[in-house]
Design an enzyme around this catalytic site. Structure first.
Site, PDB file in Angstrom:
ATOM      1  N   LYS A  59      27.639  93.447  33.663  1.00  0.00           N
ATOM      2  CA  LYS A  59      27.844  93.260  32.079  1.00  0.00           C
ATOM      3  C   LYS A  59      29.030  94.217  31.700  1.00  0.00           C
ATOM      4  CE  LYS A  59      27.106  90.908  28.425  1.00  0.00           C
ATOM      5  NZ  LYS A  59      27.117  89.697  28.235  1.00  0.00           N
ATOM      6  N   ASP A 103      24.930  87.176  32.350  1.00  0.00           N
ATOM      7  CA  ASP A 103      24.388  85.842  31.648  1.00  0.00           C
ATOM      8  C   ASP A 103      24.914  84.617  32.279  1.00  0.00           C
ATOM      9  OD1 ASP A 103      26.606  87.087  30.769  1.00  0.00           O
ATOM     10  OD2 ASP A 103      26.402  86.462  28.737  1.00  0.00           O
ATOM     11  N   ASP A 134      15.805  93.375  38.432  1.00  0.00           N
ATOM     12  CA  ASP A 134      14.476  93.117  38.065  1.00  0.00           C
ATOM     13  C   ASP A 134      14.252  91.561  37.585  1.00  0.00           C
ATOM     14  OD1 ASP A 134      11.751  93.388  37.892  1.00  0.00           O
ATOM     15  OD2 ASP A 134      11.826  94.934  36.128  1.00  0.00           O
ATOM     16  N   TYR A 189      15.852 102.242  34.304  1.00  0.00           N
ATOM     17  CA  TYR A 189      14.512 102.389  34.928  1.00  0.00           C
ATOM     18  C   TYR A 189      14.260 103.960  35.178  1.00  0.00           C
ATOM     19  CZ  TYR A 189      13.221  97.601  35.156  1.00  0.00           C
ATOM     20  OH  TYR A 189      12.666  96.356  34.954  1.00  0.00           O
TER      21      TYR A 189
END
Length: 363
Positions: A202, A235, A259, A155
């Site tokens: 991640k 995930d 988000d 972002y």
């Protein structure tokens, strides 16, 4: 005490839900002097800017703002860029071994939300997610908090078209931002007697960027021995959230994952219309509805003001108006539990105004 607060009605359904919430806050007895300012589509029409400097100055001065939903246009990046010399095939040929000097790409206007967070250094996005009484949801007993880093990651908006058909976006993760958002999560857990902070990442793939985020979270965790700490790959965390949300307490995430996961969690308890949010900096708070501007129902007096009302309750607690916050929550719970006055998204037929009037009457 009278509080001076910046008010951003927004666009689409924004002015309707904002007006409804302002009426409820008035009924609660809290003395507020509102400073209204435009942002988004309305601001462009009136000032030529999505985020006028006068709005930012007002928030800096007042330290607190309540913000309705604002439309964020989805940029047609290829159309915007290919009209410029930046994307001229002659200037971006990759066959030549001679380095090519490429003109700077045209500026693409950032969203109002991202612009405010950057301008005011609102580094923490706080979104409590819990079941409201009387609201149907896929799960009951959900009670968790999303803490999202709010200023960097993808972002940061650092992206460009390298050559026609190839776009590069830079994922920015810094030790400073990762450390301060971790401290925010653990302080929040301590203050509200939460038991666990879970860092979402991640790092198995993005070993340097998400690895740095995890390293900072682990270092900060050692300073808060009274709060448990664990980690989940993003995930796997999403799968577990839609199966066993009760296993989570405070979730600590970088910007992009935060988000996505915060909206996923809203879905656990009924959707974006029943969840509030705060954007917080060192001494400034902007409290906003988390849903969109819903232009398809704008002007129809049909939108549910609950999300912005819950954000306003967070705002009241921020300015130490806890008694009013408690009374509003009790009134809202009473209206929702009775079920006689509900907006369409909650299975009723009440208008925005009728719902706000019912909560005000319950106060």
């Amino acid at each position: 005490m009278t509080h001076t607060i910046t008010l951003i009605p927004g666009d689409g359904i924004g002015p309707e839900v904002t007006s409804a919430v302002v009426s409820i806050l008035k009924a609660s007895g809290v003395a507020i002097d509102w400073e209204p300012h435009d942002a988004g589509v309305i601001a462009v029409e009136r000032t030529g800017q999505t985020l006028p400097a006068t709005l930012v100055e007002s928030i800096r001065r007042n330290k607190v703002a309540l913000k309705g939903p604002v439309t964020t246009p989805i940029a047609r990046c290829s159309k915007l860029l290919r009209k410029s010399a930046f994307c001229s095939p002659a200037k971006t040929a990759i066959a030549s071994t001679t380095p090519t000097i490429v003109p700077r790409p045209p500026k693409i206007e950032t969203s109002v939300n991202v612009g405010l967070r950057k301008a005011l250094d609102l580094y923490a996005n706080l979104r409590p997610v819990w079941n409201l009484p009387g609201v149907d949801a896929r799960f009951q007993g959900v009670d968790l908090v999303i803490v999202r880093e709010n200023t960097e990651d993808l972002y940061a908006g650092l992206e460009h078209e390298v050559v026609p058909g190839v776009v590069e976006s830079l994922k920015i993760i810094t030790e400073r931002a990762s450390t301060r958002i971790a401290h925010f999560a653990f302080r929040h857990a301590e203050r509200h007697r939460r038991k666990r902070v879970t860092a979402i990442h991640k790092a198995n793939i993005m070993k340097l960027s998400d690895g740095l985020f995890l390293e900072c979270a682990r270092r900060v965790a050692r300073e808060y021995p009274g709060v448990a700490y664990d980690e989940r790959i993003v995930d796997a965390a999403c799968m577990q959230l839609v199966m066993f949300p009760e296993r989570f307490d405070v979730l600590l995430l970088p910007n992009l994952y935060g988000d996505i996961v915060s909206d996923l969690c809203a879905g656990l308890v009924g959707g974006l219309g029943v969840v509030g949010a705060a954007n917080l900096g060192a001494d400034i708070g902007v409290f906003e509805a988390v849903h969109g501007s819903a232009p398809d129902i704008a002007g129809k007096n049909a939108a549910n003001p609950t999300a912005l009302l819950l954000s306003a309750v967070l705002m009241l607690r921020h300015i130490d108006e806890n008694d009013a916050a408690d009374r509003i929550m009790k009134a809202l719970a009473g209206v929702l539990t009775a079920g006689r006055v509900r907006t369409r998204d909650l299975g009723g037929a009440a208008s925005t105004t009728e719902f706000a009037d019912a909560v005000s009457a319950a106060l």
